[in-house]
Design an enzyme around this catalytic site. Sequence first.
Site, PDB file in Angstrom:
ATOM      1  N   LYS A  53       0.848  -1.190   0.000  1.00 53.87           N
ATOM      2  CA  LYS A  53       0.000   0.000   0.000  1.00 53.87           C
ATOM      3  C   LYS A  53       0.878   1.232   0.000  1.00 53.87           C
ATOM      4  O   LYS A  53       1.990   1.201   0.522  1.00 53.87           O
ATOM      5  CB  LYS A  53      -0.877   0.025   1.260  1.00 53.87           C
TER       6      LYS A  53
HETATM    7  N1  GLU Z   1      -7.147   0.383  -3.133  1.00 56.25           N
HETATM    8  C1  GLU Z   1      -7.968  -0.763  -3.342  1.00 56.25           C
HETATM    9  C2  GLU Z   1      -7.996  -1.636  -2.094  1.00 56.25           C
HETATM   10  O1  GLU Z   1      -7.796  -1.180  -1.010  1.00 56.25           O
HETATM   11  C3  GLU Z   1      -7.603  -1.510  -4.607  1.00 56.25           C
HETATM   12  C4  GLU Z   1      -6.248  -2.125  -4.635  1.00 56.25           C
HETATM   13  C5  GLU Z   1      -5.872  -2.699  -5.996  1.00 56.25           C
HETATM   14  O2  GLU Z   1      -6.698  -2.719  -6.883  1.00 56.25           O
HETATM   15  O3  GLU Z   1      -4.715  -3.122  -6.114  1.00 56.25           O
HETATM   16  O4  GLU Z   1      -8.293  -2.785  -2.152  1.00 56.25           O
END
Ligand code: GLU
Length: 476
Positions: A107
């Site tokens: 993240k």
């Molecule tokens: N930000 C989204 C989540 O928290 C999507 C992550 C992604 O598609 O890699 O799942």
Amino acid sequence: MTAIKEPSFRESVDLMFNRAAALMDLPPGLEEKIRVCNATYTVRFGVRLRGQIHTFTGYRSVHSEHMEPVKGGIRYAMAVNQDEVEALAALMTYKCALVEAPFGGSKGGLRIDPRKYEEHELEQITRRFAYELAKRDLINPSQNVPAPDMGTGEREMAWMADQYARMNTTDINARACVTGKPLNAGGISGRVEATGRGIQYALREFFRHPDDVKKAGMSGSLDGKRVIVQGLGNVGYHAAKFLSEEDGSLVVGIIERDGAIYNPEGIDVEAVHQWIVKHGGVNGYPDATHTAEGTAVLEEDCDILIPAALEGVINLSNAERIKAPLIIEAANGPVTAGADEVLRKKGTVIIPDMYANAGGVTVSYFEWVKNLSHIRFGRMQRRQEEARHELIVKELERLDRYLGDAWSMSPDFKAKYLKGADELELVRSGLDDTMRIAYQAMSEVWHDRDDVDDLRTAAYIVSIDRVAKSYRAKGL
Ligand code: GLU
């Protein structure tokens, strides 16, 4: 008032992890290896804007590399910090494992209020951030693939993908370096609404399990269920829209930054969305009662509560007063570990974040595969499928003529049956299947094990077990 101190987001995720791990038989040391974040990179960079240099702080945390690339969004918000990014990266690991997306967890975040900048300034900032990350392989199609999160969307992903491509001119798979891109820059149909769609599919699957519905003290289907949603951003908006327009649910409350609106008769989600686009908030929306103290509406009477905004909104200060018998965590970490305990004792059923909001990363997975295969889903087989269907339709037409009045084809059967699936339909079908199968894995543990009394612990057990198996296969 309780004297217990609320743990940080990161500690909250760890506490929930520990609860599940304690019920498992993991080899010594592996539990610790899975729980900890492998690495968190902090970057500070300067961008010249409006005649002076502005310094920004960003993060990219890699939680687990048991599978690569690692995956997870990048958020733009003032509240971004290391603890938050690490908690979110950990959740990505468990989320991907649960929905069988072959990724590790990661993240990122940039401490910025994006509303304070012009588009061209945001582009400059984003490109610079992407440069810093790509330079260290923290954006890379085979190692680390970001995606949108709070405060970012297709536009930012297009800038990041372009920045990566400029730095890697001979990488034929450059487009797979981020997901959530616009269609014309290598995106996939249905990615924007994927997380909201996933919430809808998750709830549909929940309501296909009458025993589970009963545990929440409810019965029947989604039809007529009263919903309160917090946050009408990309996730909350799509979830509320689909549930009200397609499943007959009644959205009675919407909580936004500037307060909440409530109407027991139901609120037109699309109309509120248009209102927010025009006026910047829900205040003044004509067909509902406005409350300035928005979070109080989390405690209103409803059947399904959908926190789709920030982490930690249901915490020790309000958990006791939450009336909803069913909470589906559209946001990441909206219920703290302390609140989780309070709600569990009350018998509230919580469909946990790592499952509930996994629709986004699931469709990201499809987009990544599409980018690597360099072809749109359905392009090869769609017309061939239609030609084969036509053969059957022709035979049925022959039968129709032969049987005369005794039998005839249903009026819209031909048109519906003839049509081969396009990319959007395939994406939806893949997402629906994913959400059903992951729910079943979770629910099975919930039912089969006497020591597991909630879906979150069940979800952790399924995920941790899968991550542990990958580590063991790697010889760890
Ligand atoms: N930000 C989204 C989540 O928290 C999507 C992550 C992604 O598609 O890699 O799942």
